[in-house]
Design an enzyme around this catalytic site. Structure first.
Site, PDB file in Angstrom:
ATOM      1  N   VAL A  71     -50.683 108.889 -10.914  1.00 47.20           N
ATOM      2  CA  VAL A  71     -51.097 109.956 -11.517  1.00 47.20           C
ATOM      3  C   VAL A  71     -50.817 110.100 -12.992  1.00 47.20           C
ATOM      4  O   VAL A  71     -51.461 110.682 -13.584  1.00 47.20           O
ATOM      5  CB  VAL A  71     -51.016 111.251 -10.951  1.00 47.20           C
ATOM      6  CG1 VAL A  71     -51.696 111.290  -9.524  1.00 47.20           C
ATOM      7  CG2 VAL A  71     -49.392 111.621 -10.847  1.00 47.20           C
ATOM      8  N   ASN A  83     -50.858 117.184  -5.374  1.00 47.48           N
ATOM      9  CA  ASN A  83     -49.441 117.357  -4.830  1.00 47.48           C
ATOM     10  C   ASN A  83     -48.310 116.585  -5.303  1.00 47.48           C
ATOM     11  O   ASN A  83     -47.067 116.766  -5.028  1.00 47.48           O
ATOM     12  CB  ASN A  83     -49.607 117.329  -3.291  1.00 47.48           C
ATOM     13  CG  ASN A  83     -48.549 116.721  -2.300  1.00 47.48           C
ATOM     14  OD1 ASN A  83     -47.869 117.953  -2.134  1.00 47.48           O
ATOM     15  ND2 ASN A  83     -48.386 115.733  -1.958  1.00 47.48           N
ATOM     16  N   TYR A  94     -37.684 119.599 -13.497  1.00 45.12           N
ATOM     17  CA  TYR A  94     -38.690 119.931 -12.455  1.00 45.12           C
ATOM     18  C   TYR A  94     -38.972 121.624 -12.571  1.00 45.12           C
ATOM     19  O   TYR A  94     -40.188 121.812 -12.217  1.00 45.12           O
ATOM     20  CB  TYR A  94     -37.752 119.706 -11.143  1.00 45.12           C
ATOM     21  CG  TYR A  94     -38.406 119.926 -10.115  1.00 45.12           C
ATOM     22  CD1 TYR A  94     -39.391 118.778  -9.352  1.00 45.12           C
ATOM     23  CD2 TYR A  94     -38.296 121.091  -9.345  1.00 45.12           C
ATOM     24  CE1 TYR A  94     -39.934 118.995  -8.054  1.00 45.12           C
ATOM     25  CE2 TYR A  94     -38.857 121.235  -7.967  1.00 45.12           C
ATOM     26  CZ  TYR A  94     -39.761 120.467  -7.577  1.00 45.12           C
ATOM     27  OH  TYR A  94     -40.271 120.531  -6.260  1.00 45.12           O
ATOM     28  N   ALA A 113     -39.230 123.231 -15.092  1.00 43.91           N
ATOM     29  CA  ALA A 113     -40.410 123.516 -16.152  1.00 43.91           C
ATOM     30  C   ALA A 113     -41.633 123.152 -15.795  1.00 43.91           C
ATOM     31  O   ALA A 113     -42.788 123.609 -16.088  1.00 43.91           O
ATOM     32  CB  ALA A 113     -39.794 122.754 -17.386  1.00 43.91           C
ATOM     33  N   ILE A 172     -38.803 122.809   1.862  1.00 42.87           N
ATOM     34  CA  ILE A 172     -39.487 122.442   3.143  1.00 42.87           C
ATOM     35  C   ILE A 172     -38.802 121.054   3.377  1.00 42.87           C
ATOM     36  O   ILE A 172     -38.608 120.146   2.511  1.00 42.87           O
ATOM     37  CB  ILE A 172     -41.006 122.146   2.500  1.00 42.87           C
ATOM     38  CG1 ILE A 172     -41.670 123.317   1.774  1.00 42.87           C
ATOM     39  CG2 ILE A 172     -41.806 121.587   3.718  1.00 42.87           C
ATOM     40  CD1 ILE A 172     -41.708 124.196   2.783  1.00 42.87           C
TER      41      ILE A 172
HETATM   42  P1  NAD Z   1     -42.322 113.742  -1.158  1.00 37.57           P
HETATM   43  O1  NAD Z   1     -41.208 112.981  -2.175  1.00 37.57           O
HETATM   44  O2  NAD Z   1     -41.898 113.684   0.297  1.00 37.57           O
HETATM   45  O3  NAD Z   1     -43.804 112.887  -1.577  1.00 37.57           O
HETATM   46  C1  NAD Z   1     -44.104 112.849  -2.765  1.00 37.57           C
HETATM   47  C2  NAD Z   1     -45.259 112.019  -2.749  1.00 37.57           C
HETATM   48  O4  NAD Z   1     -45.589 111.682  -4.118  1.00 37.57           O
HETATM   49  C3  NAD Z   1     -44.915 110.563  -2.233  1.00 37.57           C
HETATM   50  O5  NAD Z   1     -45.828 109.949  -1.354  1.00 37.57           O
HETATM   51  C4  NAD Z   1     -44.771 109.769  -3.572  1.00 37.57           C
HETATM   52  O6  NAD Z   1     -44.904 108.188  -3.734  1.00 37.57           O
HETATM   53  C5  NAD Z   1     -46.043 110.416  -4.516  1.00 37.57           C
HETATM   54  N1  NAD Z   1     -45.799 110.310  -5.995  1.00 37.57           N
HETATM   55  C6  NAD Z   1     -44.732 110.297  -6.682  1.00 37.57           C
HETATM   56  N2  NAD Z   1     -45.105 109.799  -7.895  1.00 37.57           N
HETATM   57  C7  NAD Z   1     -46.291 109.630  -7.833  1.00 37.57           C
HETATM   58  C8  NAD Z   1     -47.306 109.176  -8.816  1.00 37.57           C
HETATM   59  N3  NAD Z   1     -46.884 108.840 -10.340  1.00 37.57           N
HETATM   60  N4  NAD Z   1     -48.530 108.827  -8.643  1.00 37.57           N
HETATM   61  C9  NAD Z   1     -48.995 109.259  -7.282  1.00 37.57           C
HETATM   62  N5  NAD Z   1     -48.291 109.739  -6.334  1.00 37.57           N
HETATM   63  C10 NAD Z   1     -46.936 109.824  -6.674  1.00 37.57           C
HETATM   64  O7  NAD Z   1     -42.353 115.091  -1.807  1.00 37.57           O
HETATM   65  P2  NAD Z   1     -42.627 116.461  -0.946  1.00 37.57           P
HETATM   66  O8  NAD Z   1     -41.413 117.198  -0.619  1.00 37.57           O
HETATM   67  O9  NAD Z   1     -43.765 116.197  -0.034  1.00 37.57           O
HETATM   68  O10 NAD Z   1     -43.508 117.362  -2.267  1.00 37.57           O
HETATM   69  C11 NAD Z   1     -44.790 117.385  -2.414  1.00 37.57           C
HETATM   70  C12 NAD Z   1     -45.208 118.507  -3.571  1.00 37.57           C
HETATM   71  O11 NAD Z   1     -44.593 119.712  -3.345  1.00 37.57           O
HETATM   72  C13 NAD Z   1     -44.396 117.739  -4.853  1.00 37.57           C
HETATM   73  O12 NAD Z   1     -44.958 118.269  -5.863  1.00 37.57           O
HETATM   74  C14 NAD Z   1     -43.123 119.057  -4.820  1.00 37.57           C
HETATM   75  O13 NAD Z   1     -42.612 119.142  -5.936  1.00 37.57           O
HETATM   76  C15 NAD Z   1     -43.592 119.822  -4.017  1.00 37.57           C
HETATM   77  N6  NAD Z   1     -42.598 121.031  -3.663  1.00 37.57           N
HETATM   78  C16 NAD Z   1     -41.855 120.495  -2.286  1.00 37.57           C
HETATM   79  C17 NAD Z   1     -40.919 121.249  -1.980  1.00 37.57           C
HETATM   80  C18 NAD Z   1     -40.096 120.786  -0.719  1.00 37.57           C
HETATM   81  O14 NAD Z   1     -39.013 121.712  -0.447  1.00 37.57           O
HETATM   82  N7  NAD Z   1     -40.413 119.722  -0.496  1.00 37.57           N
HETATM   83  C19 NAD Z   1     -40.674 122.538  -2.451  1.00 37.57           C
HETATM   84  C20 NAD Z   1     -41.346 122.986  -3.440  1.00 37.57           C
HETATM   85  C21 NAD Z   1     -42.248 122.071  -4.038  1.00 37.57           C
END
Ligand code: NAD
Length: 238
Positions: free
Chosen positions: A44, A70, A144, A146, A177
């Site tokens: 992305v 996401n 993060y 920010a 999560i």
């Molecule tokens: P995760 O690490 O399990 O999955 C993230 C996915 O993003 C992976 O499949 C990875 O390959 C993909 N990714 C990373 N860089 C990429 C790039 N340059 N291009 C395309 N894809 C890319 O993360 P998650 O915990 O499922 O989190 C998903 C989203 O939710 C994130 O934006 C995270 O910041 C947000 N979030 C997560 C939590 C949590 O507690 N897990 C809390 C708040 C927000």
């Protein structure tokens, strides 16, 4: 409740793992046509790769109804770590830039690429992954936090710019999560967060996936510019 998501074309960035993968499955259960943009095929942060991927979706499906921004990464470090009168370490430029590029610039690139297709089709929905740390900051997460505050700003700005084209833009702010990303955090920090969560547990990817599905659906057709917390109440507990 009729969610009206059958045959909708839904792009989910970072949909190969964690919350994104569960979100892809939830949209599929509703009969949507789901396209995952994830590494290595689609990065992305690369506008040419995103443009090619978008052209491919249009060639295959003819339109884009929903974009779930996401994809996200964590690279934690303190701004300045100080011990015994000396700097032990700092957050270096590469660590700062990598998170800004994926979590903030990536969201910008994907939205900029798909919006013209949504305008042509008469509408669409953009959903952005924020976080509770975008609301209250977090130790060791200068970069993060920010980005997660930044996507709230994108959400509000784009809801103003794009409402007249029937494009709704909303953010989801998950708490903690249980995914691979969260397992990178120190167990002590996680225990402290659970202790501050009124519901007394970490969330499941389904909790966030259900929020995306609802926000993308016709059930939320008058909701735009909103930030939906899915956090077990951690923000009020902090
Ligand atoms: P995760 O690490 O399990 O999955 C993230 C996915 O993003 C992976 O499949 C990875 O390959 C993909 N990714 C990373 N860089 C990429 C790039 N340059 N291009 C395309 N894809 C890319 O993360 P998650 O915990 O499922 O989190 C998903 C989203 O939710 C994130 O934006 C995270 O910041 C947000 N979030 C997560 C939590 C949590 O507690 N897990 C809390 C708040 C927000």
């Amino acid at each position: 409740m009729d969610l009206n998501l059958k045959d909708k074309v839904v792009i989910i960035t970072g949909g190969a793992a964690g919350i994104g993968r569960t979100t892809a499955q939830r949209f599929e259960q509703e009969g949507a046509r789901v396209v995952v943009w994830d590494l290595p095929a689609v990065d992305v942060t690369k506008s040419d790769a995103v443009q090619r991927a978008s052209d491919d979706v249009i060639a295959r499906h003819g339109r884009i109804d929903v974009l779930v921004n996401n994809a996200g990464i964590l690279r934690d470090a303190q701004l300045v770590k100080w011990k015994d009168g000396n700097v032990v370490s700092t957050m270096d430029d590469a660590t700062f830039d990598s998170v800004i590029n994926v979590n903030l610039k990536g969201v910008f690139i994907c939205a900029r690429t798909v919006v013209p297709h949504m305008i042509k089709a008469g509408g669409g929905v953009i959903l952005n992954a924020s976080s509770v740390v975008g609301l209250y900051g977090n130790f060791g997460q200068t970069n993060y936090a920010a980005t997660k505050a930044g996507v709230i700003s994108f959400t509000k700005t784009w809801s103003r710019e794009l409402g007249k084209y029937n494009i709704r833009v909303n953010a989801v702010a998950p708490g903690f999560i249980a995914t691979e990303m969260i397992k990178q955090m120190p167990p002590k920090a996680l225990d402290a967060m659970v202790a501050k969560t009124p519901l007394g547990r970490m969330g499941e990817p389904e909790d966030v996936a259900n929020a995306y599905v609802w926000l993308a659906s016709d059930a939320a057709k008058f909701v735009t510019g909103a930030v939906l917390s899915v956090d077990g109440g951690v923000v009020v507990g902090t």
